[in-house]
Design a protein around this motif. Structure first.
Motif, mmCIF file in Angstrom:
data_model
loop_
_atom_site.group_PDB
_atom_site.id
_atom_site.type_symbol
_atom_site.label_atom_id
_atom_site.label_comp_id
_atom_site.label_asym_id
_atom_site.label_seq_id
_atom_site.Cartn_x
_atom_site.Cartn_y
_atom_site.Cartn_z
ATOM 1 N N GLY A 30 66.799 72.899 6.272
ATOM 2 C CA GLY A 30 65.562 72.228 7.241
ATOM 3 C C GLY A 30 65.444 72.704 8.889
ATOM 4 N N ALA A 31 66.697 72.998 9.282
ATOM 5 C CA ALA A 31 66.761 73.221 10.836
ATOM 6 C C ALA A 31 65.143 74.541 11.184
ATOM 7 N N ASP A 32 65.066 75.178 10.544
ATOM 8 C CA ASP A 32 64.083 76.438 10.956
ATOM 9 C C ASP A 32 62.512 76.073 10.686
ATOM 10 N N ASP A 33 62.859 75.333 9.367
ATOM 11 C CA ASP A 33 61.335 74.475 9.160
ATOM 12 C C ASP A 33 60.870 73.431 9.996
ATOM 13 N N LEU A 34 62.025 73.034 10.810
ATOM 14 C CA LEU A 34 61.509 71.397 12.379
ATOM 15 C C LEU A 34 61.404 72.404 12.886
ATOM 16 N N LEU A 35 61.993 73.074 13.436
ATOM 17 C CA LEU A 35 61.834 74.240 14.691
ATOM 18 C C LEU A 35 60.527 74.922 14.672
ATOM 19 N N ALA A 36 60.132 75.428 13.507
ATOM 20 C CA ALA A 36 58.734 75.912 13.037
ATOM 21 C C ALA A 36 57.174 74.923 13.335
ATOM 22 N N GLY A 72 71.170 66.723 16.584
ATOM 23 C CA GLY A 72 72.585 67.744 16.509
ATOM 24 C C GLY A 72 72.170 69.062 16.747
ATOM 25 N N MET A 73 71.612 69.480 15.133
ATOM 26 C CA MET A 73 71.068 69.597 14.371
ATOM 27 C C MET A 73 69.954 70.633 15.292
ATOM 28 N N LEU A 74 69.642 69.886 16.677
ATOM 29 C CA LEU A 74 68.149 71.055 17.330
ATOM 30 C C LEU A 74 68.980 71.498 18.210
ATOM 31 N N ILE A 75 70.392 70.757 19.065
ATOM 32 C CA ILE A 75 70.238 71.441 20.271
ATOM 33 C C ILE A 75 71.219 72.488 19.085
ATOM 34 N N ARG A 76 71.710 73.156 18.085
ATOM 35 C CA ARG A 76 71.980 74.185 17.562
ATOM 36 C C ARG A 76 71.356 74.851 17.853
ATOM 37 N N ALA A 77 70.421 74.119 17.066
ATOM 38 C CA ALA A 77 68.851 75.680 16.699
ATOM 39 C C ALA A 77 68.186 75.999 18.159
ATOM 40 N N PHE A 78 68.217 74.731 18.818
ATOM 41 C CA PHE A 78 67.146 75.952 20.150
ATOM 42 C C PHE A 78 68.413 76.388 21.327
ATOM 43 N N ARG A 79 69.702 76.246 21.200
ATOM 44 C CA ARG A 79 70.459 77.384 21.690
ATOM 45 C C ARG A 79 70.577 78.783 20.734
ATOM 46 N N ARG A 80 70.797 78.200 19.691
ATOM 47 C CA ARG A 80 71.190 80.114 18.985
ATOM 48 C C ARG A 80 69.712 80.726 19.836
ATOM 49 N N ARG A 81 68.443 80.369 20.664
ATOM 50 C CA ARG A 81 67.263 80.975 21.411
ATOM 51 C C ARG A 81 67.636 81.186 22.700
ATOM 52 N N GLY A 82 68.453 80.311 22.967
ATOM 53 C CA GLY A 82 69.122 81.162 24.725
ATOM 54 C C GLY A 82 68.783 80.138 24.808
ATOM 55 N N PRO A 90 50.176 65.968 11.519
ATOM 56 C CA PRO A 90 51.033 65.987 11.526
ATOM 57 C C PRO A 90 52.103 66.549 10.049
ATOM 58 N N PRO A 91 52.858 67.330 10.110
ATOM 59 C CA PRO A 91 53.696 68.533 8.725
ATOM 60 C C PRO A 91 54.361 67.462 8.840
ATOM 61 N N ILE A 92 54.542 67.705 7.370
ATOM 62 C CA ILE A 92 55.860 67.034 6.968
ATOM 63 C C ILE A 92 57.427 67.973 6.419
ATOM 64 N N VAL A 93 58.938 67.322 7.503
ATOM 65 C CA VAL A 93 59.074 68.954 6.911
ATOM 66 C C VAL A 93 60.427 68.205 6.531
ATOM 67 N N SER A 94 61.078 68.300 5.128
ATOM 68 C CA SER A 94 62.176 67.625 5.110
ATOM 69 C C SER A 94 63.774 68.590 5.193
ATOM 70 N N THR A 95 64.619 67.877 5.890
ATOM 71 C CA THR A 95 65.551 68.012 6.232
ATOM 72 C C THR A 95 67.045 67.513 5.613
ATOM 73 N N PHE A 134 56.348 64.729 11.049
ATOM 74 C CA PHE A 134 57.054 63.946 9.923
ATOM 75 C C PHE A 134 58.396 64.365 9.855
ATOM 76 N N VAL A 135 59.442 63.756 9.934
ATOM 77 C CA VAL A 135 61.085 64.343 9.586
ATOM 78 C C VAL A 135 61.777 63.444 7.833
ATOM 79 N N VAL A 136 61.621 63.572 6.797
ATOM 80 C CA VAL A 136 62.754 63.127 6.044
ATOM 81 C C VAL A 136 63.750 63.644 5.546
ATOM 82 N N ASN A 137 64.713 62.703 6.208
ATOM 83 C CA ASN A 137 65.832 63.701 6.112
ATOM 84 C C ASN A 137 66.599 62.953 5.364
ATOM 85 N N LYS A 138 67.338 63.039 4.622
ATOM 86 C CA LYS A 138 68.582 63.177 3.833
ATOM 87 C C LYS A 138 67.663 63.481 2.753
#
Ligand SMILES: Nc1nc2c(ncn2[C@@H]2O[C@H](COP(=O)(O)OP(=O)(O)O)[C@@H](O)[C@H]2O)c(=O)[nH]1
Ligand SMILES: [Mg+2]
Length: 327
Positions: free
Chosen positions: A247-253, A80-90, A235-240, A205-209
């Protein structure tokens, strides 16, 4: 509605046509021998672009991102978070939730209706769940074809969420350009609890929560696990905190960086060749199996099995007879 119209409408990104074609994929997967209409659809989508007027474009325009990890780690929330992020980019976004255990929910949206609700009326977001029931090899057979439908519908990004059980958790990597492996603190023993093979398929990698205790320790653990890996891509490690969109922007990056790496290194082509091989082989094997199927008119395999049990033949001779039938 005839197939030609469905194909044309799907290419125009009409949600109803997209939904009906994915339903056709699901139903074909559950039918011995598949569905000849689907063959027509795939021929239209898999080769050259359709007429401009139909919005046709070359296949493989969509970037396929797989999200995997244990149940409860936050895959749906992150989707859901990624849908929003990609939708912001159109971007036009497709979501395929691949559930290896549940029965078909053809046409239904994700089980996670509440979290996905905000996108339910967005015509640039296509969300579907698919389950694995099927004679033709289940998801391995159906998923690539569902991806083709979403690709033809003009999705720029397709997010594939596994339900995170069993082999499917690792297999998603064979379908995706980029595989995101999610972990979260408080789920078993962190990295030790991760399924065999899952760390190896991670591109990101995403470390969520990350709002929970133990998140930083998990990142440290992960870092020391990943550090010795000496591949061209580490592989980068992104905290979200997916539930808050943090963390949406970091994940997108991180995803963008991986996409650039895939392009520059030739790895995108290697992965897509491997996917194409899988796709062809899976369909070929399914077609072969369908001819042996006991549902077939002659029930040939049943009869051979009975003769084998009755000690009237040996398994090699029986297999030869089965193959001879295919002539
Ligand atoms: N505290 C916290 N909870 C989260 C976070 N992300 C997701 N959750 C919650 O974790 C639960 C499981 O999330 P879900 O996305 O369904 O996980 P999935 O099974 O991997 O798809 C839900 O109750 C979410 O609200 C987060 O970043 N922090
Ligand atoms: Mg989920």
């Amino acid at each position: 509605m005839d197939i030609g119209t469905l194909v044309a409408d799907a290419r125009r990104g009409r949600p109803r046509a997209v939904a009906r074609l994915i339903t056709l994929v699901e139903n074909a997967a559950a039918t011995p021998g598949g569905d000849e209409r689907l063959r027509e659809v795939m021929a239209a989508f898999a080769t050259a672009s359709g007429p401009e007027a139909e919005g046709g474009r070359r296949p493989y325009g969509a970037r396929v991102i797989g999200l995997t990890g244990s149940p409860g780690v936050g895959k749906s929330t992150s989707t859901g978070m990624l849908i929003r992020a990609f939708r912001r980019r159109g971007r036009r976004v497709g979501v395929l939730a691949v559930d290896p255990s549940s029965p078909f929910t053809g046409g239904a949206l994700l089980g996670d209706r509440v979290r996905m609700q905000e996108h339910a009326t967005d015509p640039e977001v296509f969300i579907r769940s698919m389950a694995s029931r099927g004679h033709l090899g289940g998801l391995a057979w159906a998923t690539p074809q569902a991806l083709r439908v979403l690709d033809a519908a003009g999705c720029d990004v397709i997010l594939v969420e596994t339900v995170g059980v069993g082999q499917a958790e690792v297999d998603v990597a064979r379908l995706a350009d980029t595989t995101v492996v999610l972990l979260a603190p408080g789920m078993g023993d962190g990295i030790q609890a991760a399924k065999a093979g899952i760390l190896e398929v991670a591109d990101v990698f995403v470390v969520n929560k990350a709002d929970r205790d133990g998140a930083q320790a998990l990142v440290r653990d992960l870092r020391s696990t990943v550090a010795p890996l000496r591949g061209p891509w580490r592989p980068p490690i992104v905290s979200t905190v997916a539930s808050k969109g943090e963390g949406a922007d970091d994940l997108l990056a991180a995803l963008d960086k991986h996409a650039a790496y895939l392009d520059e290194s030739g790895e995108l082509r290697r992965r897509r060749l491997a996917r194409a091989r899988d796709e062809i082989e899976t369909i070929a094997l399914a077609r072969l199996r369908a001819r042996f199927a006991p549902e077939g008119r002659e029930r040939r395999l049943d009869r051979l099995a009975e003769r084998l049990l009755a000690a009237e033949t040996d398994p090699y001779t029986a297999a030869d007879e089965l193959l001879a039938d295919l002539g």
